[in-house]
Design a protein around this motif. Structure first.
Motif, short mmCIF file in Angstrom:
data_model
loop_
_atom_site.label_atom_id
_atom_site.label_comp_id
_atom_site.label_asym_id
_atom_site.label_seq_id
_atom_site.Cartn_x
_atom_site.Cartn_y
_atom_site.Cartn_z
N THR A 174 0.83 -1.21 0.00
CA THR A 174 0.00 0.00 0.00
C THR A 174 0.86 1.25 0.00
O THR A 174 2.03 1.22 0.42
CB THR A 174 -0.97 0.00 1.20
OG1 THR A 174 -1.98 0.99 0.99
CG2 THR A 174 -0.27 0.30 2.51
N THR A 175 0.28 2.36 -0.49
CA THR A 175 0.95 3.66 -0.43
C THR A 175 0.26 4.53 0.61
O THR A 175 -0.96 4.49 0.77
CB THR A 175 0.91 4.38 -1.80
OG1 THR A 175 -0.46 4.53 -2.20
CG2 THR A 175 1.66 3.61 -2.87
N CYS A 176 1.08 5.30 1.34
CA CYS A 176 0.57 6.25 2.32
C CYS A 176 1.72 7.18 2.68
O CYS A 176 2.85 6.98 2.21
CB CYS A 176 0.06 5.54 3.58
SG CYS A 176 1.36 4.68 4.47
N SER A 177 1.48 8.20 3.50
CA SER A 177 2.58 9.05 3.96
C SER A 177 3.42 8.25 4.97
O SER A 177 2.91 7.33 5.63
CB SER A 177 2.04 10.34 4.60
OG SER A 177 1.16 10.01 5.63
N ALA A 178 4.71 8.63 5.09
CA ALA A 178 5.62 7.87 5.96
C ALA A 178 5.08 7.77 7.38
O ALA A 178 5.22 6.73 8.04
CB ALA A 178 6.99 8.54 5.95
N THR A 179 4.42 8.80 7.82
CA THR A 179 3.93 8.83 9.19
C THR A 179 2.85 7.76 9.46
O THR A 179 2.61 7.38 10.60
CB THR A 179 3.41 10.26 9.52
OG1 THR A 179 3.05 10.32 10.86
CG2 THR A 179 2.23 10.65 8.68
#
Ligand SMILES: NC(=O)c1ccc[n+]([C@@H]2O[C@H](COP(=O)([O-])OP(=O)(O)OC[C@H]3O[C@@H](n4cnc5c(N)ncnc54)[C@H](OP(=O)(O)O)[C@@H]3O)[C@@H](O)[C@H]2O)c1
Length: 313
Positions: A174-179
């Motif tokens: 999946t893709t998401c922000s690093a946080t």
């Protein structure tokens, strides 16, 4: 009843908190005291006027695409619900929506609330779950062992999509922000690509399925990471250019519908503890303007914003 309504398209400040007449259930409908309503991206996009072609609505209108609550009255021929039933429901953008103390619903737009989740989670299950289910199960038909890339895994739909793909036995990226990397791992993602630090098209290959919840550039880049014959399913792809032939893949739009069979499948998985909807934050009904502003600015993450509705009946 108290409700949020707007009479003209525009910014979040067109939303008004008002006293309106109580709705009256038709013969086969139930009257529901709404406890929780989701605030979804489509609500602000419709309110802004940018989706007028897709959703021709009559103004003034009450926004809100789903919710949960308790049946407080039934129509004269309503044989499917009784007073006290706890229920989840959908409303269409073109109807009066769920940002209100009361709604009337026919059976086909409802499902009993799974007992193992609260009312906020029950609202968060509905539209988000329907979209994730239609995308991955009904459109992509994901199966055991497939490589599946889900974009925007930290969103409300993406979070449920991760769980659906994982439960189907897929190898989930999946893709998401690093946080949000640990968060999406906690939902079941095997691999995480931080879109604010890495380019997914350089990190992942030979995917059987990509579920695109971002659109724009991600559409063509996603075709590149599919294996030959793979499938891109998109909910949002503007501007859409069908590059499927060029890459030897199939591009399918997930067409969102509100069929009860889909609601049943979803609610069953939630009742069994296989899926758990996510709630990012809870605000009182009168703060719908704040909720729309947060969504519009991209400040919402990790699930649905839920409006809590204190019924003063
Ligand atoms: N066409 C239709 O019928 C239809 C139906 C339903 C939904 N949609 C669309 O589908 C989209 C997702 O809906 P949603 O309810 O899940 O939204 P949401 O809960 O607001 O989720 C948005 C998520 O997008 C993530 N994100 C933003 N930019 C990203 C990027 N470049 N790469 C990866 N992730 C990114 C954010 O992740 P971080 O928090 O980690 O930054 C955020 O968590 C919305 O645009 C919605 O309008 C379309």
């Amino acid at each position: 009843m108290k409700a949020i309504r707007y009479s003209a398209y525009g910014g979040p400040d067109v939303l008004e908190y008002l006293d309106l007449d109580d709705p009256v259930p038709a013969a086969s409908e139930a009257l529901i005291a709404v406890h929780c309503a989701s605030v979804i991206p489509g609500d602000w996009k419709v309110r802004s006027g940018q989706l007028q072609e897709m959703f021709p609505i009559e103004l003034p209108t009450i926004p809100g695409r789903d919710g949960s609550g308790t049946v407080i009255e039934t129509g004269s021929k309503c044989d499917w619900a009784k007073v006290g039933d706890e229920i989840c429901f959908l409303t269409d953008h073109a109807e009066l929506g769920s940002y209100a103390e009361l709604v009337t619903r026919p059976q086909e737009m409802t499902i009993p609330k799974p007992k193992n989740i609260n009312f906020a989670e029950a609202a968060a299950m509905m539209h988000a779950g329907v979209c994730a289910w239609i995308g991955l199960v009904e459109t992509a038909g994901v199966t055991n062992g497939q490589n599946v890339l889900i974009h925007a895994g930290a969103g409300a739909i993406g979070g449920l999509a991760i769980q659906i793909a994982r439960a189907a036995g897929c190898n989930v990226t999946t893709t998401c922000s690093a946080t949000n990397a640990d968060y999406v791992r906690s939902l079941g993602a095997h691999h995480v690509i931080a879109y604010d630090q890495e380019n997914f098209e350089e990190m992942v290959f030979e995917q059987d399925v990509v579920f695109d919840l971002i659109g724009g550039d991600a559409h063509e880049k996603s075709c590149k990471v599919l294996r030959s014959g793979g499938t891109l399913v998109w909910l949002i792809a503007r501007p859409f250019e069908d590059v499927s032939t060029h890459y030897g893949v199939t591009c399918l739009q997930a067409i969102v519908h509100d069929r009860r069979e889909t609601l049943k499948s979803l609610a069953e998985r939630v009742s069994e503890g296989i899926l758990r909807p996510q709630v990012s934050c809870r605000l009182p009904l009168e703060e719908a303007t704040k909720a729309h502003t947060m969504l519009e600015r991209g400040q919402n993450s990790r699930g649905r914003i839920i409006l809590d509705i204190e019924t003063c009946m």
